[in-house]
Design an enzyme around this catalytic site. Structure first.
Site, short mmCIF file in Angstrom:
data_model
loop_
_atom_site.label_atom_id
_atom_site.label_comp_id
_atom_site.label_asym_id
_atom_site.label_seq_id
_atom_site.Cartn_x
_atom_site.Cartn_y
_atom_site.Cartn_z
N SER A 147 37.93 49.05 35.23
CA SER A 147 39.22 48.68 34.95
C SER A 147 39.34 47.18 34.91
O SER A 147 38.90 46.32 35.37
CB SER A 147 40.10 49.06 36.21
N ARG B 168 41.03 44.48 46.42
CA ARG B 168 40.10 43.80 45.76
C ARG B 168 39.65 42.58 46.21
O ARG B 168 39.52 41.60 45.74
CB ARG B 168 40.59 43.82 44.24
N GLU C 89 40.50 41.94 36.77
CA GLU C 89 39.79 42.26 37.70
C GLU C 89 38.30 41.63 37.34
O GLU C 89 37.55 41.61 38.62
CB GLU C 89 39.88 43.65 37.82
#
Length: 303
Positions: free
Chosen positions: A228, A178, A298
């Protein structure tokens, strides 16, 4: 003079073809369907116009947020005090060689994956169900089901302050979990190049359909969300930790921890960004107290 008055005057003079508006609700442009108005909202028609607009913003010191599909963004209820530059009109995608494609930042990952499938090129199946655009996917090295952008992206054409348009390849992209160079350095992806594997179009389609079926079965796709909510903590899965702590169905206003998949905070109806933030904080606090694991969002929070 407020920065947006300078923007209005300069745009009329230097960017007469630019699509833009004032006080545009961010709820219309994020998959959470929350967020107040962006002070100014612009939709450049080409990579060159986008880069020129960002050059002007740098010179004039306008606050800027480059936005794709808004699938990993939580915009503040009071609004975004910035020029939001939307990449939706940068949507070209084409084959450039036997195994290569090039696509602009505004192309949706679903459309990109379908294009590759029709060209009988394999490697982007994982991306078909990710509800984002290419620019955001490069920004965060998006991935699912064992696939990531770093496995298929070979080069990115980008804009950076003080440099203008540059081309980055390989390690210069700094892809990690990420993470990319854009995670630590202000800039914008304009386009990306891909190296894929020749395959059978029907087999690629079947793989995409299988992954889509698995997503529908396991994820709360019927509700607005940003996918998510938390990054995967080392040695754990966020959803499993949240479920272990008895947080499925936990609510704050209209925001709820999905009962289908605890890793998703959803807009169950009428949620505000404040509701989502309060629930994220509650989940972090509870999981930390009960397991000792610190969950990191996230989702990118902008104001």
């Amino acid at each position: 003079m407020p920065w947006y008055d300078t923007f209005d005057a300069l745009v009329k003079e230097r960017f007469p073809q630019l699509e833009w508006m004032g006080e545009e609700p961010m709820a219309r442009h994020t998959t959470f369907r929350t967020g107040g108005p962006a002070r100014r909202f612009a939709r450049p028609g080409s990579a060159e116009e986008l880069a020129a607009l960002l050059d002007a913003a740098e010179r004039e010191q306008w606050p800027v947020l480059v936005l794709g599909n808004g699938s990993n963004v939580l915009a503040a209820d009071q609004g975004v005090e910035a020029l939001v530059v939307h990449t939706g009109r940068l949507d070209s995608v084409g084959r450039t060689g036997e195994r290569t494609l090039r696509a602009e930042a505004g192309v949706s990952l679903a459309r990109l994956a379908v294009f590759a499938q029709r060209e009988a090129l394999s490697g982007l199946e994982f991306a078909h169900g990710i509800p984002g655009s290419l620019g955001g996917a490069v920004f965060m090295n998006a991935g699912a089901y064992g696939g990531e952008m770093r496995q298929v992206v070979t080069a990115v054409t980008a804009w950076f302050p003080g440099q203008g348009i540059v081309r980055l390849e390989g390690d210069a992209l700094e892809f990690g979990y990420r993470h990319s160079i854009f995670s630590r350095r202000p800039g914008a992806a304009l386009a990306a190049e891909f190296l894929l594997e020749p395959g059978d179009g029907e087999a690629i389609r079947a793989r995409m359909e299988d992954l889509d079926r698995r997503r529908r079965e396991k994820q709360p796709l019927e509700y607005p969300s940003a996918g998510s909510t938390f990054k995967r903590p080392e040695g754990h899965f966020a959803g499993a930790l949240i479920e272990q702590c008895g947080l499925k169905g936990a609510r704050s206003g209209g925001a709820m921890v999905s009962e289908k998949h605890a890793g998703f905070v959803i807009n169950a109806g009428g949620a505000t960004s404040g509701d989502v933030l309060a629930l994220i904080a509650h989940v972090q606090r509870t999981v930390k107290e009960q397991t000792g694991v610190a969950l990191e969002p996230e989702v990118r929070i902008v104001s």
